[in-house]
Design a protein around this motif. Sequence first.
Motif, PDB file in Angstrom:
ATOM      1  N   PRO A  24       1.015  -1.448  -0.066  1.00  0.00           N
ATOM      2  CA  PRO A  24       0.093  -0.278  -0.014  1.00  0.00           C
ATOM      3  C   PRO A  24       0.940   1.364  -0.142  1.00  0.00           C
ATOM      4  O   PRO A  24       1.819   1.314   0.151  1.00  0.00           O
ATOM      5  CB  PRO A  24      -0.834   0.022   1.204  1.00  0.00           C
ATOM      6  CG  PRO A  24      -0.625  -1.281   2.043  1.00  0.00           C
ATOM      7  CD  PRO A  24       0.650  -1.850   1.110  1.00  0.00           C
ATOM      8  N   VAL A  25       0.272   2.240  -0.893  1.00  0.00           N
ATOM      9  CA  VAL A  25       1.065   3.432  -0.033  1.00  0.00           C
ATOM     10  C   VAL A  25       1.726   3.764   0.956  1.00  0.00           C
ATOM     11  O   VAL A  25       0.255   4.172   1.721  1.00  0.00           O
ATOM     12  CB  VAL A  25       0.768   4.374  -1.387  1.00  0.00           C
ATOM     13  CG1 VAL A  25       1.472   5.852  -1.399  1.00  0.00           C
ATOM     14  CG2 VAL A  25      -0.200   4.127  -2.664  1.00  0.00           C
ATOM     15  N   PRO A  26       2.901   4.170   1.546  1.00  0.00           N
ATOM     16  CA  PRO A  26       2.871   4.799   3.053  1.00  0.00           C
ATOM     17  C   PRO A  26       2.481   5.676   2.975  1.00  0.00           C
ATOM     18  O   PRO A  26       1.795   7.292   1.573  1.00  0.00           O
ATOM     19  CB  PRO A  26       4.295   4.559   2.625  1.00  0.00           C
ATOM     20  CG  PRO A  26       4.602   4.081   1.938  1.00  0.00           C
ATOM     21  CD  PRO A  26       3.441   4.057   0.792  1.00  0.00           C
ATOM     22  N   ALA A  27       1.529   6.812   3.889  1.00  0.00           N
ATOM     23  CA  ALA A  27       0.848   7.863   4.158  1.00  0.00           C
ATOM     24  C   ALA A  27       1.597   9.087   3.718  1.00  0.00           C
ATOM     25  O   ALA A  27       1.295   9.371   3.401  1.00  0.00           O
ATOM     26  CB  ALA A  27       0.475   8.121   6.173  1.00  0.00           C
ATOM     27  N   ASP A  28       3.365   8.698   4.181  1.00  0.00           N
ATOM     28  CA  ASP A  28       3.922   9.561   4.116  1.00  0.00           C
ATOM     29  C   ASP A  28       3.663  10.297   2.633  1.00  0.00           C
ATOM     30  O   ASP A  28       4.243  10.756   1.442  1.00  0.00           O
ATOM     31  CB  ASP A  28       5.493   9.888   4.169  1.00  0.00           C
ATOM     32  CG  ASP A  28       6.133   8.930   3.787  1.00  0.00           C
ATOM     33  OD1 ASP A  28       5.220   8.156   3.605  1.00  0.00           O
ATOM     34  OD2 ASP A  28       7.245   9.031   4.063  1.00  0.00           O
ATOM     35  N   LYS A  29       3.531   9.556   1.310  1.00  0.00           N
ATOM     36  CA  LYS A  29       3.145   9.311   0.284  1.00  0.00           C
ATOM     37  C   LYS A  29       2.776   9.203  -0.601  1.00  0.00           C
ATOM     38  O   LYS A  29       2.079   9.087  -1.146  1.00  0.00           O
ATOM     39  CB  LYS A  29       4.055   7.636  -1.173  1.00  0.00           C
ATOM     40  CG  LYS A  29       5.873   7.976   0.188  1.00  0.00           C
ATOM     41  CD  LYS A  29       6.670   9.084  -0.441  1.00  0.00           C
ATOM     42  CE  LYS A  29       8.365   9.126  -0.649  1.00  0.00           C
ATOM     43  NZ  LYS A  29       9.008  10.120  -0.230  1.00  0.00           N
ATOM     44  N   SER A  30       0.796   9.886   0.086  1.00  0.00           N
ATOM     45  CA  SER A  30       0.035   9.839  -0.159  1.00  0.00           C
ATOM     46  C   SER A  30      -0.760  10.556  -0.980  1.00  0.00           C
ATOM     47  O   SER A  30      -1.397  10.302  -2.262  1.00  0.00           O
ATOM     48  CB  SER A  30      -1.380   9.681   0.782  1.00  0.00           C
ATOM     49  OG  SER A  30      -0.954  10.970   1.557  1.00  0.00           O
ATOM     50  N   ALA A  31       0.541  11.598  -1.314  1.00  0.00           N
ATOM     51  CA  ALA A  31       0.199  12.587  -2.645  1.00  0.00           C
ATOM     52  C   ALA A  31       0.307  12.341  -4.196  1.00  0.00           C
ATOM     53  O   ALA A  31      -0.293  12.412  -5.215  1.00  0.00           O
ATOM     54  CB  ALA A  31       1.012  13.815  -2.666  1.00  0.00           C
ATOM     55  N   TYR A  32       0.758  10.806  -3.705  1.00  0.00           N
ATOM     56  CA  TYR A  32       1.280   9.943  -5.465  1.00  0.00           C
ATOM     57  C   TYR A  32      -0.255   9.463  -5.585  1.00  0.00           C
ATOM     58  O   TYR A  32      -0.132   8.885  -6.704  1.00  0.00           O
ATOM     59  CB  TYR A  32       2.442   8.713  -5.182  1.00  0.00           C
ATOM     60  CG  TYR A  32       3.854   9.655  -5.142  1.00  0.00           C
ATOM     61  CD1 TYR A  32       5.127   9.404  -5.824  1.00  0.00           C
ATOM     62  CD2 TYR A  32       3.783  10.056  -3.879  1.00  0.00           C
ATOM     63  CE1 TYR A  32       6.236   9.597  -6.173  1.00  0.00           C
ATOM     64  CE2 TYR A  32       5.205  10.566  -3.927  1.00  0.00           C
ATOM     65  CZ  TYR A  32       6.901  10.480  -4.535  1.00  0.00           C
ATOM     66  OH  TYR A  32       7.844  10.801  -4.914  1.00  0.00           O
TER      67      TYR A  32
END
Length: 121
Positions: A24-32
Amino acid sequence: MFLRTLLLAACLLTSQPSIATPLPVPADKSAYIGEWRGEKMRLNIQQDGKVEYKRERPGKNSKGRKIIDLNIELLGFDGNDFYAGYGIVSTTFVVSKPPYRDQGKWKMVVDGVELTRVEQL
């Protein structure tokens, strides 16, 4: 990019389930997360780690172009760049400008192409 063509061939030829599990996309990369479009390129990164990639490049077919169309899995991040692939075959998406706001729109630069996120209704 030769590696992406090789990745496509490996995805088509293998009938075994993926060795890697999409991350899953990590929270700190959610803008991706989201659907991104640019000049002859489309990238869709889903929160569950599914990645859709389509790019038109100059090629040798009858129309003088080659289309790369992949449904692959997110394997991880290295700084701003991310890895995606299927099984033991992966490729790196080089992110020279991570997601940023420009005149109210989300943009990022991946593999030298400026992408704009498609706004969801």
